[in-house]
Write a protein that holds these residues in place. Structure first.
Motif, PDB file in Angstrom:
ATOM      1  N   LEU A  90     -55.140 -13.945 -55.961  1.00 31.46           N
ATOM      2  CA  LEU A  90     -53.785 -13.436 -56.197  1.00 31.46           C
ATOM      3  C   LEU A  90     -52.812 -14.568 -56.494  1.00 31.46           C
ATOM      4  O   LEU A  90     -51.882 -14.397 -57.295  1.00 31.46           O
ATOM      5  CB  LEU A  90     -53.310 -12.643 -54.981  1.00 31.46           C
ATOM      6  N   ALA A  91     -53.028 -15.716 -55.863  1.00 28.47           N
ATOM      7  CA  ALA A  91     -52.164 -16.869 -56.145  1.00 28.47           C
ATOM      8  C   ALA A  91     -52.319 -17.319 -57.600  1.00 28.47           C
ATOM      9  O   ALA A  91     -51.330 -17.704 -58.250  1.00 28.47           O
ATOM     10  CB  ALA A  91     -52.503 -18.018 -55.201  1.00 28.47           C
ATOM     11  N   GLN A  92     -53.545 -17.262 -58.125  1.00 25.69           N
ATOM     12  CA  GLN A  92     -53.760 -17.617 -59.528  1.00 25.69           C
ATOM     13  C   GLN A  92     -53.095 -16.605 -60.460  1.00 25.69           C
ATOM     14  O   GLN A  92     -52.493 -16.972 -61.478  1.00 25.69           O
ATOM     15  CB  GLN A  92     -55.262 -17.692 -59.817  1.00 25.69           C
ATOM     16  N   ILE A  93     -53.194 -15.333 -60.104  1.00 29.27           N
ATOM     17  CA  ILE A  93     -52.529 -14.299 -60.919  1.00 29.27           C
ATOM     18  C   ILE A  93     -51.020 -14.500 -60.896  1.00 29.27           C
ATOM     19  O   ILE A  93     -50.345 -14.425 -61.926  1.00 29.27           O
ATOM     20  CB  ILE A  93     -52.909 -12.894 -60.401  1.00 29.27           C
ATOM     21  N   TRP A  94     -50.498 -14.781 -59.700  1.00 31.65           N
ATOM     22  CA  TRP A  94     -49.062 -14.990 -59.568  1.00 31.65           C
ATOM     23  C   TRP A  94     -48.620 -16.227 -60.350  1.00 31.65           C
ATOM     24  O   TRP A  94     -47.578 -16.220 -61.002  1.00 31.65           O
ATOM     25  CB  TRP A  94     -48.690 -15.131 -58.100  1.00 31.65           C
ATOM     26  N   ILE A 113     -46.499  -8.145 -53.326  1.00 32.98           N
ATOM     27  CA  ILE A 113     -47.892  -8.588 -53.461  1.00 32.98           C
ATOM     28  C   ILE A 113     -48.455  -8.994 -52.109  1.00 32.98           C
ATOM     29  O   ILE A 113     -49.563  -8.602 -51.724  1.00 32.98           O
ATOM     30  CB  ILE A 113     -47.990  -9.750 -54.466  1.00 32.98           C
ATOM     31  N   ILE A 114     -47.677  -9.777 -51.369  1.00 32.11           N
ATOM     32  CA  ILE A 114     -48.149 -10.244 -50.063  1.00 32.11           C
ATOM     33  C   ILE A 114     -48.326  -9.082 -49.094  1.00 32.11           C
ATOM     34  O   ILE A 114     -49.355  -8.963 -48.408  1.00 32.11           O
ATOM     35  CB  ILE A 114     -47.168 -11.285 -49.492  1.00 32.11           C
ATOM     36  N   SER A 115     -47.330  -8.205 -49.040  1.00 32.87           N
ATOM     37  CA  SER A 115     -47.399  -7.082 -48.095  1.00 32.87           C
ATOM     38  C   SER A 115     -48.510  -6.107 -48.470  1.00 32.87           C
ATOM     39  O   SER A 115     -49.198  -5.583 -47.586  1.00 32.87           O
ATOM     40  CB  SER A 115     -46.052  -6.359 -48.037  1.00 32.87           C
ATOM     41  N   SER A 116     -48.702  -5.850 -49.763  1.00 31.99           N
ATOM     42  CA  SER A 116     -49.760  -4.921 -50.176  1.00 31.99           C
ATOM     43  C   SER A 116     -51.135  -5.475 -49.830  1.00 31.99           C
ATOM     44  O   SER A 116     -52.035  -4.728 -49.416  1.00 31.99           O
ATOM     45  CB  SER A 116     -49.655  -4.630 -51.671  1.00 31.99           C
ATOM     46  N   THR A 117     -51.320  -6.787 -49.980  1.00 40.77           N
ATOM     47  CA  THR A 117     -52.606  -7.403 -49.622  1.00 40.77           C
ATOM     48  C   THR A 117     -52.860  -7.288 -48.127  1.00 40.77           C
ATOM     49  O   THR A 117     -53.955  -6.901 -47.691  1.00 40.77           O
ATOM     50  CB  THR A 117     -52.621  -8.882 -50.043  1.00 40.77           C
ATOM     51  N   LEU A 118     -51.857  -7.620 -47.323  1.00 40.68           N
ATOM     52  CA  LEU A 118     -52.010  -7.545 -45.869  1.00 40.68           C
ATOM     53  C   LEU A 118     -52.264  -6.107 -45.416  1.00 40.68           C
ATOM     54  O   LEU A 118     -53.105  -5.862 -44.543  1.00 40.68           O
ATOM     55  CB  LEU A 118     -50.769  -8.107 -45.179  1.00 40.68           C
ATOM     56  N   THR A 173     -49.102   2.897 -48.642  1.00 38.72           N
ATOM     57  CA  THR A 173     -48.013   3.869 -48.741  1.00 38.72           C
ATOM     58  C   THR A 173     -46.619   3.240 -48.668  1.00 38.72           C
ATOM     59  O   THR A 173     -45.743   3.577 -49.477  1.00 38.72           O
ATOM     60  CB  THR A 173     -48.172   4.946 -47.649  1.00 38.72           C
ATOM     61  N   PRO A 174     -46.343   2.337 -47.711  1.00 36.93           N
ATOM     62  CA  PRO A 174     -44.986   1.753 -47.684  1.00 36.93           C
ATOM     63  C   PRO A 174     -44.630   1.012 -48.963  1.00 36.93           C
ATOM     64  O   PRO A 174     -43.484   1.087 -49.429  1.00 36.93           O
ATOM     65  CB  PRO A 174     -45.059   0.776 -46.490  1.00 36.93           C
ATOM     66  N   VAL A 175     -45.600   0.306 -49.549  1.00 36.94           N
ATOM     67  CA  VAL A 175     -45.339  -0.410 -50.800  1.00 36.94           C
ATOM     68  C   VAL A 175     -45.007   0.575 -51.917  1.00 36.94           C
ATOM     69  O   VAL A 175     -44.073   0.357 -52.702  1.00 36.94           O
ATOM     70  CB  VAL A 175     -46.557  -1.277 -51.187  1.00 36.94           C
TER      71      VAL A 175
END
Length: 255
Positions: A90-94, A113-118, A173-175
């Motif tokens: 994800l860091a490479q995509i970002w 991105i960070i919250s969805s991954t977690l 769902t929250p994202v």
């Protein structure tokens, strides 16, 4: 140098950067995969523990294909390698996408991105530690008399992956709620007005994606509802202050 040549050159530069970042991401997954290969069988045993622990004494899993005992643990190692390397991927995509975004888009995209991954990780962990023990206990106790439960390891892996995806996506769902508000598709009053329909839908989703017992269905439905409420709470804080749109007009079930 004319404008067309400049555009082509910039396009080639972007392609080279994209190739570099894809290679880095694939290499990261491959390196982690190679490091996990010696532990592939142990990883599968750990993955199968929720089912093995619910089997009768002497129960075991089986392999119905000649190559299955070799390839299934390899698949598990590949899956774990991808999950461990996902932050770097994800860091490479970002790193590739971020230069083309405005500052306000960066401020919105990075936390999402960070919250969805977690949240996806949390959803998988919830499935493994909370749902699987109840689900496999239910299956083990419903076998007819004289029928011995011996699950094929490949079919078990497919079932587990589908459950991981279901709960991982459910925990997004929250994202999704925050995105709907930020994009102006819905607003907070509308989300609050739809609460009762979301609760019913959560139990419907639980009935579809979990075993046919009330406990497993509830274990998915209640987190879905709570995550929806969390999404509303976060959305109410990030929504524009001037947003006071009319609540969503939903049909009255009593009429």
């Amino acid at each position: 140098m004319n404008e067309e040549s400049t555009t082509i050159q910039e396009f080639i530069v972007h392609l080279i950067e994209l190739r570099t970042r894809v290679i880095r991401a694939v290499a990261a997954v491959f390196v982690v995969f190679v490091a996990l290969l010696p532990f592939a069988n142990k990883l599968y045993t750990w993955l199968a523990y929720p089912l093995l622990s619910k089997m009768p004494i002497g129960g075991h899993m089986i392999a119905t294909e000649v190559t299955t005992p070799f390839f299934v643990p390899m698949k598990v190692a590949g899956l774990v390698a991808f999950l461990l390397a996902l932050p770097y991927v994800l860091a490479q995509i970002w790193g590739f996408v971020a230069p083309g975004l405005y500052d306000h888009e960066k401020r919105m995209a990075l936390p999402l991105i960070i919250s969805s991954t977690l949240l996806f990780y949390v959803g998988m962990a919830f499935a493994y530690f909370a749902v699987f023990p109840f689900a496999f206990g239910f299956f083990a106790n419903t076998a007819p008399q004289g029928v011995e439960m011996m699950t094929d390891i490949d079919k078990y892996l497919s079932f587990v992956i589908s459950m991981f995806l279901a709960f991982g996506l459910a925990f997004e769902t929250p994202v999704a709620v925050v995105l709907l508000v930020k994009l102006g598709i819905l607003n907070v009053p509308q989300l609050r007005a739809a609460r009762r329909y979301v609760v019913v839908s959560a139990f419907v989703v639980g009935a579809i994606f979990t075993p046919p017992d009330a406990v497993s269905q509830t274990l998915l439905a209640i987190p879905l509802w709570l995550l929806y409420e969390l999404g509303i709470l976060v959305a109410s804080r990030v929504a524009p202050k001037e947003e006071e749109a009319e609540p969503l007009k939903l049909p009255n079930p009593e009429s």
